[in-house]
Design a protein around this motif. Structure first.
Motif, PDB file in Angstrom:
ATOM      1  N   LEU A  92       0.839  -1.202   0.000  1.00 14.38           N
ATOM      2  CA  LEU A  92       0.000   0.000   0.000  1.00 14.38           C
ATOM      3  C   LEU A  92       0.871   1.247   0.000  1.00 14.38           C
ATOM      4  O   LEU A  92       0.562   2.230  -0.682  1.00 14.38           O
ATOM      5  N   LEU A  93       1.964   1.201   0.748  1.00 14.26           N
ATOM      6  CA  LEU A  93       2.882   2.339   0.770  1.00 14.26           C
ATOM      7  C   LEU A  93       3.512   2.552  -0.602  1.00 14.26           C
ATOM      8  O   LEU A  93       3.783   3.696  -0.996  1.00 14.26           O
ATOM      9  N   ALA A  94       3.756   1.484  -1.343  1.00 16.28           N
ATOM     10  CA  ALA A  94       4.309   1.618  -2.699  1.00 16.28           C
ATOM     11  C   ALA A  94       3.333   2.375  -3.597  1.00 16.28           C
ATOM     12  O   ALA A  94       3.741   3.208  -4.412  1.00 16.28           O
ATOM     13  N   VAL A  95       2.039   2.128  -3.420  1.00 21.34           N
ATOM     14  CA  VAL A  95       1.019   2.835  -4.208  1.00 21.34           C
ATOM     15  C   VAL A  95       0.985   4.312  -3.813  1.00 21.34           C
ATOM     16  O   VAL A  95       0.914   5.197  -4.666  1.00 21.34           O
ATOM     17  N   VAL A  96       1.078   4.572  -2.505  1.00 21.15           N
ATOM     18  CA  VAL A  96       1.093   5.960  -2.028  1.00 21.15           C
ATOM     19  C   VAL A  96       2.337   6.669  -2.570  1.00 21.15           C
ATOM     20  O   VAL A  96       2.266   7.803  -3.044  1.00 21.15           O
ATOM     21  N   HIS A  97       3.469   5.981  -2.509  1.00 23.12           N
ATOM     22  CA  HIS A  97       4.719   6.552  -3.033  1.00 23.12           C
ATOM     23  C   HIS A  97       4.589   6.887  -4.517  1.00 23.12           C
ATOM     24  O   HIS A  97       5.017   7.952  -4.971  1.00 23.12           O
ATOM     25  N   ALA A  98       4.001   5.992  -5.286  1.00 24.50           N
ATOM     26  CA  ALA A  98       3.847   6.226  -6.725  1.00 24.50           C
ATOM     27  C   ALA A  98       2.958   7.435  -6.994  1.00 24.50           C
ATOM     28  O   ALA A  98       3.216   8.203  -7.923  1.00 24.50           O
ATOM     29  N   ALA A  99       1.939   7.628  -6.173  1.00 23.19           N
ATOM     30  CA  ALA A  99       1.032   8.759  -6.373  1.00 23.19           C
ATOM     31  C   ALA A  99       1.656  10.081  -5.949  1.00 23.19           C
ATOM     32  O   ALA A  99       1.464  11.104  -6.603  1.00 23.19           O
ATOM     33  N   LEU A 100       2.411  10.052  -4.861  1.00 25.94           N
ATOM     34  CA  LEU A 100       2.992  11.289  -4.326  1.00 25.94           C
ATOM     35  C   LEU A 100       4.395  11.573  -4.842  1.00 25.94           C
ATOM     36  O   LEU A 100       4.878  12.691  -4.737  1.00 25.94           O
ATOM     37  N   ARG A 101       5.075  10.527  -5.314  1.00 27.92           N
ATOM     38  CA  ARG A 101       6.468  10.615  -5.761  1.00 27.92           C
ATOM     39  C   ARG A 101       7.367  11.135  -4.636  1.00 27.92           C
ATOM     40  O   ARG A 101       8.195  12.028  -4.840  1.00 27.92           O
ATOM     41  N   THR A 102       7.163  10.565  -3.449  1.00 29.35           N
ATOM     42  CA  THR A 102       7.975  10.915  -2.288  1.00 29.35           C
ATOM     43  C   THR A 102       7.987   9.726  -1.331  1.00 29.35           C
ATOM     44  O   THR A 102       7.047   8.938  -1.307  1.00 29.35           O
ATOM     45  N   PRO A 103       9.057   9.563  -0.559  1.00 29.47           N
ATOM     46  CA  PRO A 103       9.116   8.451   0.389  1.00 29.47           C
ATOM     47  C   PRO A 103       8.038   8.543   1.464  1.00 29.47           C
ATOM     48  O   PRO A 103       7.681   9.635   1.917  1.00 29.47           O
ATOM     49  N   VAL A 104       7.533   7.379   1.868  1.00 31.72           N
ATOM     50  CA  VAL A 104       6.508   7.287   2.905  1.00 31.72           C
ATOM     51  C   VAL A 104       6.869   6.169   3.869  1.00 31.72           C
ATOM     52  O   VAL A 104       7.580   5.229   3.508  1.00 31.72           O
ATOM     53  N   ALA A 105       6.365   6.281   5.098  1.00 27.80           N
ATOM     54  CA  ALA A 105       6.622   5.259   6.113  1.00 27.80           C
ATOM     55  C   ALA A 105       5.470   5.231   7.097  1.00 27.80           C
ATOM     56  O   ALA A 105       4.685   6.183   7.186  1.00 27.80           O
ATOM     57  N   VAL A 106       5.382   4.143   7.837  1.00 24.79           N
ATOM     58  CA  VAL A 106       4.404   4.024   8.918  1.00 24.79           C
ATOM     59  C   VAL A 106       5.159   3.668  10.182  1.00 24.79           C
ATOM     60  O   VAL A 106       5.988   2.748  10.200  1.00 24.79           O
ATOM     61  N   TYR A 107       4.873   4.438  11.246  1.00 25.95           N
ATOM     62  CA  TYR A 107       5.444   4.204  12.571  1.00 25.95           C
ATOM     63  C   TYR A 107       4.355   3.700  13.499  1.00 25.95           C
ATOM     64  O   TYR A 107       3.190   4.072  13.349  1.00 25.95           O
ATOM     65  N   ASP A 108       4.757   2.896  14.483  1.00 23.38           N
ATOM     66  CA  ASP A 108       3.791   2.557  15.519  1.00 23.38           C
ATOM     67  C   ASP A 108       3.692   3.731  16.490  1.00 23.38           C
ATOM     68  O   ASP A 108       4.375   4.748  16.324  1.00 23.38           O
ATOM     69  N   GLY A 109       2.866   3.607  17.500  1.00 22.84           N
ATOM     70  CA  GLY A 109       2.632   4.696  18.429  1.00 22.84           C
ATOM     71  C   GLY A 109       3.812   5.044  19.312  1.00 22.84           C
ATOM     72  O   GLY A 109       3.780   6.044  20.031  1.00 22.84           O
TER      73      GLY A 109
END
Length: 181
Positions: A92-109
């Motif tokens: 899912l992050l790869a899809v977000v990255h492709a749409a935004l053309r910027t690195p993305v990540a998910v952190y826990d709390g």
């Protein structure tokens, strides 16, 4: 000068100045300041009502906002489709990255990195996570006291990302909850 300097920091598209009875021509100080701060200056003839310019600008801004919302929902729809097929959060992050053309990540709390895309990009963890330059974080709606966070390296105005990402943040939250259960 100070007025144009403040406007240049916003940023703005241009300054529209109506010439007519009160000002038969553009004030020299305004022209000088716009040149100095590289702000476009539009000379509007008295025959053109400023209200029409404001209406036009507002319609363009509304169209841009609508486009961002549509892109956000399309991104969320694509992520939902993949999530329904059992895709992992990193996909899912790869899809977000492709749409935004910027690195993305998910952190826990608690600041631990759960997933990122692309994997070659370094993300700080723990207490150093908040010191990352040019990064926006969005809490994922998970019903937790310390929710996971979507982190995005900013390559677009914050306002655009704030409008674009909430729908996909919901899909990411659901997929994370699903993968933990």
């Amino acid at each position: 000068d100070a007025y144009v300097e403040r406007l240049a920091r916003v940023p703005i598209a241009a300054i529209a100045f109506s010439v007519g009875k009160a000002h038969p021509s553009l004030p020299h100080g305004l022209v000088t300041a716009c040149t100095k701060y590289d702000v476009p200056l539009l000379e509007v003839p008295a025959t053109v009502p400023m209200l029409k310019i404001f209406q036009y600008v507002e319609s363009v801004l509304q169209a841009e906002r609508y486009d961002i919302q549509e892109r956000g929902w399309a991104l969320a729809d694509e992520c939902a489709r993949l999530a329904n097929q059992g895709a992992e959060v990193s996909s899912l992050l790869a899809v977000v990255h492709a749409a935004l053309r910027t690195p993305v990540a998910v952190y826990d709390g608690y600041g631990s990195l759960l997933a990122r895309y692309p994997t070659s990009v370094h993300w700080r963890t723990g207490s150093e996570r908040h010191e990352q330059p040019s990064t926006m974080t969005i809490p994922l709606p998970m019903g937790l006291r310390n929710p996971c966070q979507l982190a995005v390296r900013m390559n677009a105005p914050a306002r655009e990302l704030e409008s674009l990402l909430p729908p996909v943040a919901s899909i990411l939250a659901l997929q994370i909850n699903r993968s933990v259960v």
